[in-house]
Design a protein around this motif. Structure first.
Motif, PDB file in Angstrom:
ATOM      1  N   TYR A 194      -0.527 -83.318 -28.645  1.00 17.92           N
ATOM      2  CA  TYR A 194       0.213 -82.495 -27.689  1.00 17.92           C
ATOM      3  C   TYR A 194       1.110 -81.690 -28.649  1.00 17.92           C
ATOM      4  CZ  TYR A 194       4.773 -85.114 -27.795  1.00 17.92           C
ATOM      5  OH  TYR A 194       5.640 -85.743 -28.080  1.00 17.92           O
ATOM      6  N   ASP A 195       1.541 -80.493 -28.133  1.00 19.05           N
ATOM      7  CA  ASP A 195       2.344 -79.595 -28.786  1.00 19.05           C
ATOM      8  C   ASP A 195       3.235 -78.848 -27.479  1.00 19.05           C
ATOM      9  OD1 ASP A 195       3.836 -77.414 -29.916  1.00 19.05           O
ATOM     10  OD2 ASP A 195       2.124 -76.800 -31.238  1.00 19.05           O
TER      11      ASP A 195
ATOM     12  N   ILE B 262       1.101 -96.802 -22.708  1.00 20.93           N
ATOM     13  CA  ILE B 262       0.533 -95.423 -23.108  1.00 20.93           C
ATOM     14  C   ILE B 262       1.256 -94.880 -24.442  1.00 20.93           C
ATOM     15  CG2 ILE B 262       0.270 -92.919 -22.317  1.00 20.93           C
ATOM     16  CD1 ILE B 262       0.453 -93.844 -19.450  1.00 20.93           C
ATOM     17  N   ILE B 263       0.544 -94.195 -25.127  1.00 16.75           N
ATOM     18  CA  ILE B 263       0.736 -93.431 -26.519  1.00 16.75           C
ATOM     19  C   ILE B 263       0.417 -92.573 -26.498  1.00 16.75           C
ATOM     20  CG2 ILE B 263       0.986 -93.627 -29.048  1.00 16.75           C
ATOM     21  CD1 ILE B 263       0.749 -96.674 -28.907  1.00 16.75           C
ATOM     22  N   VAL B 264       1.181 -91.416 -26.777  1.00 12.48           N
ATOM     23  CA  VAL B 264       0.545 -90.093 -26.950  1.00 12.48           C
ATOM     24  C   VAL B 264       1.014 -89.445 -28.088  1.00 12.48           C
ATOM     25  CG1 VAL B 264       0.126 -87.575 -25.779  1.00 12.48           C
ATOM     26  CG2 VAL B 264       0.457 -89.618 -24.219  1.00 12.48           C
ATOM     27  N   MET B 265       0.245 -88.886 -29.248  1.00  8.22           N
ATOM     28  CA  MET B 265       0.673 -88.464 -30.444  1.00  8.22           C
ATOM     29  C   MET B 265       1.067 -86.913 -30.502  1.00  8.22           C
ATOM     30  SD  MET B 265      -1.088 -88.997 -34.125  1.00  8.22           S
ATOM     31  CE  MET B 265      -1.235 -90.698 -33.966  1.00  8.22           C
ATOM     32  N   ARG B 266       1.798 -86.654 -30.692  1.00  6.07           N
ATOM     33  CA  ARG B 266       2.368 -85.223 -31.196  1.00  6.07           C
ATOM     34  C   ARG B 266       1.120 -84.857 -32.174  1.00  6.07           C
ATOM     35  NH1 ARG B 266       4.814 -81.154 -33.497  1.00  6.07           N
ATOM     36  NH2 ARG B 266       5.477 -79.377 -32.349  1.00  6.07           N
ATOM     37  N   THR B 267       1.056 -83.317 -32.018  1.00  5.01           N
ATOM     38  CA  THR B 267       0.218 -82.753 -32.912  1.00  5.01           C
ATOM     39  C   THR B 267       0.288 -82.955 -34.525  1.00  5.01           C
ATOM     40  OG1 THR B 267      -0.573 -80.564 -33.771  1.00  5.01           O
ATOM     41  CG2 THR B 267       1.471 -80.849 -33.059  1.00  5.01           C
TER      42      THR B 267
ATOM     43  N   SER C 231      -2.400 -78.952 -34.064  1.00  7.71           N
ATOM     44  CA  SER C 231      -2.860 -78.584 -32.564  1.00  7.71           C
ATOM     45  C   SER C 231      -3.962 -77.739 -32.465  1.00  7.71           C
ATOM     46  CB  SER C 231      -1.520 -78.129 -31.569  1.00  7.71           C
ATOM     47  OG  SER C 231      -1.211 -76.832 -32.424  1.00  7.71           O
ATOM     48  N   TRP C 232      -4.965 -77.880 -33.163  1.00  2.00           N
ATOM     49  CA  TRP C 232      -6.397 -77.303 -32.912  1.00  2.00           C
ATOM     50  C   TRP C 232      -7.531 -78.376 -32.787  1.00  2.00           C
ATOM     51  CZ3 TRP C 232      -6.301 -72.364 -31.905  1.00  2.00           C
ATOM     52  CH2 TRP C 232      -7.821 -71.632 -31.939  1.00  2.00           C
TER      53      TRP C 232
END
Length: 532
Positions: free
Chosen positions: A108-109, A133-138, A428-429
């Motif tokens: 995510y960005d 839940i873990i969401v890693m930033r770009t 973030s690509w």
């Protein structure tokens, strides 16, 4: 049996012979290369190149393959499918958490999200209260977690920030669910690990993905020992068919705590070896954790310091003792100055490559450029960051400053040893490991949305290719790769497009027709039929 390739347009990345039209391969190495009219009378399979372009295999001097192999199995929280936190929550709810018991996302960005902010624990709680839940930033330096994950890690209002890390808090001092730099580890250490066999299986799948991009040699820039030793993983993967050679760089803590730097592990002729020691000096620009002298726009943040002169010198002493590199992550000007000033009065210990590498080198000062060039410090930038993370860079630094970052043309003019790389998956690509995206970013200095990234820092396609092949080979000290020349491994890409003549804004769309490693086709169904 020898392979004799003729009727091809070969860019060699060898300054002594930049172009060729024929090549002879024997035992996985190049026996002869030159102009077809000078081809000796060799006996073997004759392959008609059909006029196609051949370039050396790409060498990615800075990436994280094990992380990349893992996140490719997670929810990709970035365009073209995710444009908002709401989109993200829908995707996370559908994730199959049966294997590890955690819901995992990456990429995510906030600059690309409609809400223009990071997901908080309250957001992620809507996807699940029962599962962590873990969401890693770009950038890979920041994670967002839900309440369940905070509870598992024991993170409360009273939990202090760890050294080199930050727990974001609301106006009442309660954790928001956003964890920066070393604070990530408070949660990540509780994430169930994959088995050795599972990681190896994912690496084998990744090997094919990398081959599809023309990547034939790679690095691992955050190797560690626990819970499973990275070098062991790569060696086992290679035994099972992982094609790319790997230079691994172990984090300083692992080197301090384990006997890693043995002669066998440091053998640079091996398929997987240790290339150096890795430290972090700061965080990321897009995550506002890079160590900067001027605060980021709209606030007072000046980043997070993650190392010291004393630690740098201690790690360098070990690197010097074992004849390997010291590589240091540094984006902000203060972080870069710390490294350059620390070593400027010291003596380099390698004579075939930079003893010290600065990874990313986003915003070096004039003083740092001068000292780095004089001392021989290498820079490994990633122009793809500007290309795809432009929203965050503009918000954090503004356009004028952004246009000076990752100044590859300046690095080359200053005589600083440089190599291009992807840092995949930490941007973030969706196809972060695709080198042709980074090439386009470096050559055009235009973001994906058309933002001008500073024409003064443009480089030529020839320079970009050199920085991804021959110069990358020198940067990572990998033997007999990076050029198409006699005695070198026959690692090359067959292209249908001539990258030196197509429109620069089409570089990112270049696709390998076939990829060869040690003379064998590892990607693509080659229609260059051999005749006897």
């Amino acid at each position: 049996m020898m392979k004799i390739i003729r009727n091809a347009k070969i860019y060699t990345a060898d300054t002594n012979q930049q172009m060729a039209t024929a090549m002879v391969i024997k035992g996985g190495k190049i026996l002869w290369i030159g102009q077809e009219e000078n081809l000796p009378a060799y006996q073997g399979d004759i392959i008609d190149g059909q006029g196609k372009v051949i370039i050396p295999g790409i060498i990615d001097a800075h990436m994280h393959p094990i992380m990349l192999a893992d996140v490719l199995e997670q929810v990709a929280c970035l365009p073209p499918h995710i444009h908002s936190i709401e989109d993200m929550l829908v995707a996370l709810e559908q994730y199959d958490a049966s294997q590890r018991g955690w819901i995992l996302g990456w990429g995510y960005d906030e600059g690309k999200l409609n809400e223009r902010r990071a997901p908080l624990k309250e957001d992620l709680d809507r996807a699940s209260m029962a599962l962590p839940i873990i969401v890693m930033r770009t950038c890979g330096h920041i994670i967002s977690v839900n309440s369940k994950a905070l509870a598992i890690a024991g993170i409360t209002k009273d939990t202090p920030d760890p050294q080199g890390g930050q727990i974001d808090r609301d106006e009442n001092g309660d954790p928001t669910g956003v964890l920066r730099e070393n604070a990530r580890n408070l949660v990540l250490q509780h994430l169930p690990t994959l088995s050795e066999d599972e990681i190896v299986t994912r690496l084998l799948k990744l090997s094919q993905t990398l081959a599809s991009y023309g990547v034939t040699s790679i690095t691992e820039l955050m190797a560690t020992v626990m819970p499973i030793d990275y070098l062991t993983l790569y060696r086992k993967a290679r035994e099972k068919g992982f094609k790319q050679r790997v230079a691994t760089y172990y984090i300083w803590e692992a080197v301090q705590n384990y006997e890693l730097l043995t002669a066998d592990n440091l053998d640079r002729s091996a398929g997987a070896y240790i290339g150096g020691i890795k430290l972090f000096s700061d965080g990321s620009v897009s995550g506002r954790t890079a160590l900067v002298s001027e605060p980021f726009l709209g606030g007072e943040e000046r980043g997070i310091a993650m190392t010291s002169k004393e630690e740098l010198l201690a790690a360098a002493a070990v690197a010097k003792e074992h004849g390997i590199q010291l590589v240091v992550h540094a984006m902000g000007d203060r972080a870069i100055d710390l490294i350059v000033d620390t070593f400027y009065e010291e003596t380099a210990w390698l004579n075939d490559a930079p003893s010290v590498r600065i990874e990313h080198a986003a915003m070096p000062t004039v003083s740092a450029l001068q000292k780095a060039a004089k001392w021989g410090i290498g820079f490994v930038p990633q122009p793809i960051f500007l290309f795809c993370e432009i929203e965050s860079y503009l918000e954090n630094l503004g356009l004028e400053k952004t246009q000076t970052l990752y100044g590859v043309q300046t690095f080359l003019q200053r005589g600083i040893a440089t190599a291009l790389s992807s840092d995949a998956p930490a941007t973030s690509w969706a196809e972060a490991a695709n080198p042709f995206v980074t090439m386009q970013a470096a050559v055009t200095r235009m973001a994906y949305d058309g933002t001008d990234l500073g024409a003064a820092e443009r480089i030529s396609v020839e320079e970009a290719l050199q920085l991804y092949t021959a110069d990358a080979k020198t940067m990572i000290r990998m033997e007999n790769v990076g050029q198409l020349k006699e005695g070198y491994e026959a690692n090359f890409i067959v292209l249908t497009d001539d990258i030196l003549s197509i429109s620069h804004d089409q570089l990112m769309h270049v696709k390998p027709f076939a990829t060869y490693i040690e003379g064998e086709c590892v990607f693509g169904q080659s229609t260059m039929q051999a005749t006897h």
